[in-house]
Design an enzyme around this catalytic site. Structure first.
Site, PDB file in Angstrom:
ATOM      1  CB  SER A   1      -0.910   0.010   1.238  1.00 23.90           C
ATOM      2  OG  SER A   1      -1.584   1.254   1.373  1.00 23.90           O
TER       3      SER A   1
ATOM      4  CE1 TYR B   1      -4.059  -2.112   5.037  1.00 18.64           C
ATOM      5  CE2 TYR B   1      -3.297   0.099   4.518  1.00 18.64           C
ATOM      6  CZ  TYR B   1      -3.741  -1.139   4.104  1.00 18.64           C
ATOM      7  OH  TYR B   1      -3.864  -1.415   2.766  1.00 18.64           O
TER       8      TYR B   1
END
Length: 280
Positions: free
Chosen positions: A163, A177
């Site tokens: 990501s 995350y």
């Protein structure tokens, strides 16, 4: 001399592929790309119902096949069961797509410890666990590809779905995350340095915004803000990530190892001051 035909350079026909988190979102997009290009795809997620529905949908597309193998990858026992099931069906695994993941948003003073454990475990630790357990199958695929001297003709592939949150600090609080994705990017490079010698490559796709269940809340509330900082003025489409995964699994990427490909429409390099100059 090698052929530069597009059909040869980007072919994944006949390859055996495992896509975790493959029943929806980015995983489903990747699974769809492989199935429609002739691969034999296994998809896994916690929901047996979602896996079955996605497999039925993809098998109707023809070309390749899709087999559902639901598993809760938070648990080591489930990772072992999944690999055992694939090993009972296949002698080699040509492509492992580590896509399964989760997130948690909370302010820094309220972020629970159990949330951090949950996210890091699935997004990072289980990527290592699953890859480790799949090594015999990946090594077998590398051997199938053959060698010329010390060089591997068609390496097995590990594709990790990272990501942009692992590349930069976002304007929202998803501590576990972002940390897990930054860790995943480096784990992928470490895999590349260790396993490349055995004919197994490892590369990462650092995804920007795609329309998934995980990003639905973010896109609903700050979608316009995200678009305002994305030079290509849109969010990702299934074919964007599906096509990138196909490239990484194809002969065209047989010499790519340890790379992190940023797939975000340019958001991480945006010169937002140029938006006005471009009259947008």
């Amino acid at each position: 001399m090698s052929s530069f035909s597009v059909n040869n350079l980007f072919s994944v026909s006949g390859k055996v592929v495992l896509v975790t988190g493959g029943s929806r979102g980015i995983g489903k997009a990747i699974a769809t790309a492989f199935v429609t290009n002739g691969a034999k795809v296994y998809i896994s997620s916690r929901s047996a119902k979602d896996c079955d529905e996605t497999a039925k949908e993809l098998n109707a597309l023809g070309m390749g096949t899709c087999t559902p193998l639901p598993a809760d990858l938070q648990k080591v026992s489930e990772v072992e069961r999944l690999v055992k099931e694939i090993s009972s069906r296949e002698t080699a695994l040509h492509v492992l797509v580590n896509n399964a993941g989760t997130t948690w948003g909370a302010e820094i003073d309220e972020h629970p410890d159990e949330a951090f454990t949950k996210v890091i475990t699935l997004n990072l630790q289980r990527v290592f666990t699953l890859t480790q357990k799949c090594l015999p199958l990946l090594r077998a695929a590398a051997k199938q590809g053959g060698r010329e001297g010390l060089s591997w003709n068609d390496p097995a592939r590990i594709i990790n779905i990272g990501s942009v949150e692992g590349l930069r600090v976002e304007n929202h609080e998803t501590y576990a995350y972002s940390a897990s994705k930054a860790g995943l990017h480096h784990l992928s490079r470490t895999f590349a340095g260790r396993l490349g010698w055995e004919g197994i490559t490892s590369n990462t796709i650092a995804c920007g915004s795609f329309p998934t269940k995980m990003t639905a809340f973010t896109l609903e509330h700050v979608g316009e803000y995200i678009l305002s900082g994305t030079p290509l003025c849109r969010i990702g489409k299934p074919e964007d990530v599906g096509g990138t995964a196909l490239f990484l699994a194809s002969p065209a990427a047989s010499w790519m190892n340890g790379a992190t490909l940023t797939l975000d429409g340019g958001s991480t390099v945006a010169m937002t001051s140029m938006r006005e100059a471009a009259k947008l």
